[in-house]
Design a protein around this motif. Structure first.
Motif, mmCIF file in Angstrom:
data_model
loop_
_atom_site.group_PDB
_atom_site.id
_atom_site.type_symbol
_atom_site.label_atom_id
_atom_site.label_comp_id
_atom_site.label_asym_id
_atom_site.label_seq_id
_atom_site.Cartn_x
_atom_site.Cartn_y
_atom_site.Cartn_z
ATOM 1 N N LEU A 109 -21.523 -28.906 10.798
ATOM 2 C CA LEU A 109 -20.990 -27.959 9.808
ATOM 3 C C LEU A 109 -19.975 -27.003 10.430
ATOM 4 C CD1 LEU A 109 -24.180 -27.139 7.724
ATOM 5 C CD2 LEU A 109 -22.153 -28.396 6.968
ATOM 6 N N TRP A 110 -20.268 -26.514 11.625
ATOM 7 C CA TRP A 110 -19.336 -25.618 12.304
ATOM 8 C C TRP A 110 -18.029 -26.327 12.656
ATOM 9 C CZ3 TRP A 110 -19.225 -20.660 12.116
ATOM 10 C CH2 TRP A 110 -20.395 -19.941 11.939
ATOM 11 N N LEU A 111 -18.134 -27.558 13.113
ATOM 12 C CA LEU A 111 -16.925 -28.306 13.475
ATOM 13 C C LEU A 111 -16.064 -28.610 12.248
ATOM 14 C CD1 LEU A 111 -18.374 -30.720 16.179
ATOM 15 C CD2 LEU A 111 -16.765 -28.833 16.539
ATOM 16 N N VAL A 112 -16.708 -29.022 11.158
ATOM 17 C CA VAL A 112 -15.952 -29.293 9.925
ATOM 18 C C VAL A 112 -15.293 -28.010 9.428
ATOM 19 C CG1 VAL A 112 -16.156 -29.945 7.487
ATOM 20 C CG2 VAL A 112 -17.284 -31.323 9.242
ATOM 21 N N ALA A 113 -16.031 -26.909 9.454
ATOM 22 C CA ALA A 113 -15.458 -25.630 9.015
ATOM 23 C C ALA A 113 -14.280 -25.224 9.903
ATOM 24 C CB ALA A 113 -16.533 -24.541 9.022
ATOM 25 N N ALA A 114 -14.410 -25.429 11.204
ATOM 26 C CA ALA A 114 -13.321 -25.068 12.124
ATOM 27 C C ALA A 114 -12.077 -25.902 11.851
ATOM 28 C CB ALA A 114 -13.775 -25.252 13.571
ATOM 29 N N VAL A 115 -12.264 -27.202 11.672
ATOM 30 C CA VAL A 115 -11.120 -28.090 11.416
ATOM 31 C C VAL A 115 -10.466 -27.751 10.079
ATOM 32 C CG1 VAL A 115 -10.468 -30.478 10.918
ATOM 33 C CG2 VAL A 115 -11.908 -29.981 12.886
ATOM 34 N N GLU A 116 -11.260 -27.618 9.028
ATOM 35 C CA GLU A 116 -10.715 -27.351 7.694
ATOM 36 C C GLU A 116 -10.093 -25.955 7.602
ATOM 37 O OE1 GLU A 116 -10.292 -29.508 5.228
ATOM 38 O OE2 GLU A 116 -11.288 -31.123 6.305
ATOM 39 N N SER A 117 -10.571 -25.010 8.419
ATOM 40 C CA SER A 117 -10.018 -23.649 8.372
ATOM 41 C C SER A 117 -8.584 -23.593 8.888
ATOM 42 C CB SER A 117 -10.899 -22.679 9.156
ATOM 43 O OG SER A 117 -10.810 -22.938 10.538
ATOM 44 N N THR A 118 -8.141 -24.625 9.576
ATOM 45 C CA THR A 118 -6.743 -24.627 10.024
ATOM 46 C C THR A 118 -5.792 -24.642 8.831
ATOM 47 O OG1 THR A 118 -6.737 -27.034 10.301
ATOM 48 C CG2 THR A 118 -7.248 -25.712 12.253
ATOM 49 N N THR A 119 -6.261 -25.113 7.672
ATOM 50 C CA THR A 119 -5.440 -25.060 6.457
ATOM 51 C C THR A 119 -5.151 -23.613 6.092
ATOM 52 O OG1 THR A 119 -6.468 -27.094 5.643
ATOM 53 C CG2 THR A 119 -5.308 -25.746 4.022
ATOM 54 N N ILE A 120 -6.189 -22.790 6.094
ATOM 55 C CA ILE A 120 -6.032 -21.385 5.728
ATOM 56 C C ILE A 120 -5.188 -20.654 6.769
ATOM 57 C CG2 ILE A 120 -7.277 -19.216 5.350
ATOM 58 C CD1 ILE A 120 -9.628 -21.017 4.351
ATOM 59 N N LEU A 121 -5.473 -20.906 8.043
ATOM 60 C CA LEU A 121 -4.722 -20.236 9.104
ATOM 61 C C LEU A 121 -3.237 -20.595 9.053
ATOM 62 C CD1 LEU A 121 -7.258 -20.635 12.042
ATOM 63 C CD2 LEU A 121 -6.784 -18.582 10.695
ATOM 64 N N ALA A 122 -2.942 -21.879 8.866
ATOM 65 C CA ALA A 122 -1.535 -22.304 8.783
ATOM 66 C C ALA A 122 -0.887 -21.770 7.514
ATOM 67 C CB ALA A 122 -1.433 -23.820 8.831
ATOM 68 N N GLY A 123 -1.650 -21.686 6.418
ATOM 69 C CA GLY A 123 -1.113 -21.121 5.185
ATOM 70 C C GLY A 123 -0.718 -19.665 5.360
ATOM 71 N N LEU A 124 -1.573 -18.909 6.033
ATOM 72 C CA LEU A 124 -1.247 -17.495 6.299
ATOM 73 C C LEU A 124 -0.055 -17.369 7.236
ATOM 74 C CD1 LEU A 124 -4.840 -16.010 6.671
ATOM 75 C CD2 LEU A 124 -3.215 -15.609 4.806
ATOM 76 N N LEU A 125 -0.051 -18.170 8.287
ATOM 77 C CA LEU A 125 1.073 -18.149 9.222
ATOM 78 C C LEU A 125 2.371 -18.518 8.501
ATOM 79 C CD1 LEU A 125 2.165 -17.979 12.161
ATOM 80 C CD2 LEU A 125 1.711 -20.433 12.305
ATOM 81 N N GLY A 126 2.320 -19.587 7.716
ATOM 82 C CA GLY A 126 3.502 -20.020 6.973
ATOM 83 C C GLY A 126 3.953 -18.994 5.959
ATOM 84 N N TRP A 127 3.002 -18.296 5.348
ATOM 85 C CA TRP A 127 3.353 -17.278 4.365
ATOM 86 C C TRP A 127 4.192 -16.174 5.000
ATOM 87 C CZ3 TRP A 127 1.317 -12.177 3.147
ATOM 88 C CH2 TRP A 127 1.706 -11.725 1.889
ATOM 89 N N PHE A 128 3.858 -15.798 6.226
ATOM 90 C CA PHE A 128 4.638 -14.775 6.924
ATOM 91 C C PHE A 128 5.953 -15.334 7.469
ATOM 92 C CE2 PHE A 128 0.378 -12.823 7.314
ATOM 93 C CZ PHE A 128 0.672 -11.618 6.698
ATOM 94 N N VAL A 129 5.927 -16.555 8.005
ATOM 95 C CA VAL A 129 7.118 -17.142 8.625
ATOM 96 C C VAL A 129 8.131 -17.583 7.573
ATOM 97 C CG1 VAL A 129 7.947 -19.099 10.000
ATOM 98 C CG2 VAL A 129 5.904 -17.852 10.711
ATOM 99 N N PHE A 130 7.677 -18.216 6.493
ATOM 100 C CA PHE A 130 8.589 -18.770 5.498
ATOM 101 C C PHE A 130 9.256 -17.717 4.630
ATOM 102 C CE2 PHE A 130 6.137 -23.011 5.557
ATOM 103 C CZ PHE A 130 6.923 -23.464 6.585
ATOM 104 N N ARG A 131 8.832 -16.475 4.717
ATOM 105 C CA ARG A 131 9.465 -15.420 3.932
ATOM 106 C C ARG A 131 10.914 -15.204 4.349
ATOM 107 N NH1 ARG A 131 5.313 -10.519 4.381
ATOM 108 N NH2 ARG A 131 4.847 -10.393 2.177
ATOM 109 N N ASN A 132 11.209 -15.474 5.612
ATOM 110 C CA ASN A 132 12.522 -15.142 6.164
ATOM 111 C C ASN A 132 13.339 -16.364 6.568
ATOM 112 O OD1 ASN A 132 11.828 -12.360 6.021
ATOM 113 N ND2 ASN A 132 10.605 -12.629 7.866
ATOM 114 N N VAL A 133 13.048 -17.513 5.986
ATOM 115 C CA VAL A 133 13.809 -18.706 6.350
ATOM 116 C C VAL A 133 14.619 -19.175 5.145
ATOM 117 C CG1 VAL A 133 12.145 -19.446 8.094
ATOM 118 C CG2 VAL A 133 11.943 -20.324 5.788
#
Length: 149
Positions: free
Chosen positions: A66-90
């Motif tokens: 369960l922890w491993l699946v949560a860690a892998v799937e959470s990369t969606t949220i982390l990348a979404g947040l990162l992209g939300w900040f990065v894509f604002r200025n591109v």
């Protein structure tokens, strides 16, 4: 498999962020944002279940799985947040490239899955299932697009 799926989830998150930033120059395209969000969210459950089944089959205990699946799937949220900040200025070019990459990856994976299933199962049922899924996605896009207008 976990690394490959983490990369896939990262691209999903970036696609969500790019879809949220996409702008036609006149009106924000909420229909694109909603259809992309729905497509990504719908496939997260079976994706997590498949990874969990593979980890259980490999001998991992349920808690660790369960922890491993949560860690892998959470990369969606982390990348979404990162992209939300990065894509604002591109520029729109980079947003278009991010969405094209996500869409091309989806087409590749869908084609690969359909061809693989045709080799194992009856062709009619596989093509019918793929067509039904494709039409459901197209219908959602049309519905969201009509609501936006």
């Amino acid at each position: 498999m976990m690394i490959a799926l983490a990369i896939h989830c990262t691209v999903d998150g970036l696609a969500l962020a790019a879809g949220g930033q996409e702008d036609t120059g006149r009106v924000h395209t909420h229909w694109l944002d909603m259809s992309l969000t729905m497509a990504i969210c719908v496939h997260k459950a079976p994706e997590g279940l498949a990874l969990g089944a593979l980890l259980l089959g490999a001998g991992y205990h349920r808690g660790r799985m369960l922890w491993l699946v949560a860690a892998v799937e959470s990369t969606t949220i982390l990348a979404g947040l990162l992209g939300w900040f990065v894509f604002r200025n591109v520029s729109d070019l980079w947003l278009d490239l991010a969405l094209a990459h996500a869409g091309g990856g989806f087409i590749f994976l869908a084609t690969h899955a359909v061809l693989g299933e045709i080799m194992k199962h009856e062709k009619k049922i596989v093509v019918l299932s793929f067509t039904a899924g494709f039409c459901a996605i197209a219908a959602l896009i049309v519905v969201f697009r009509l609501q936006a207008d």
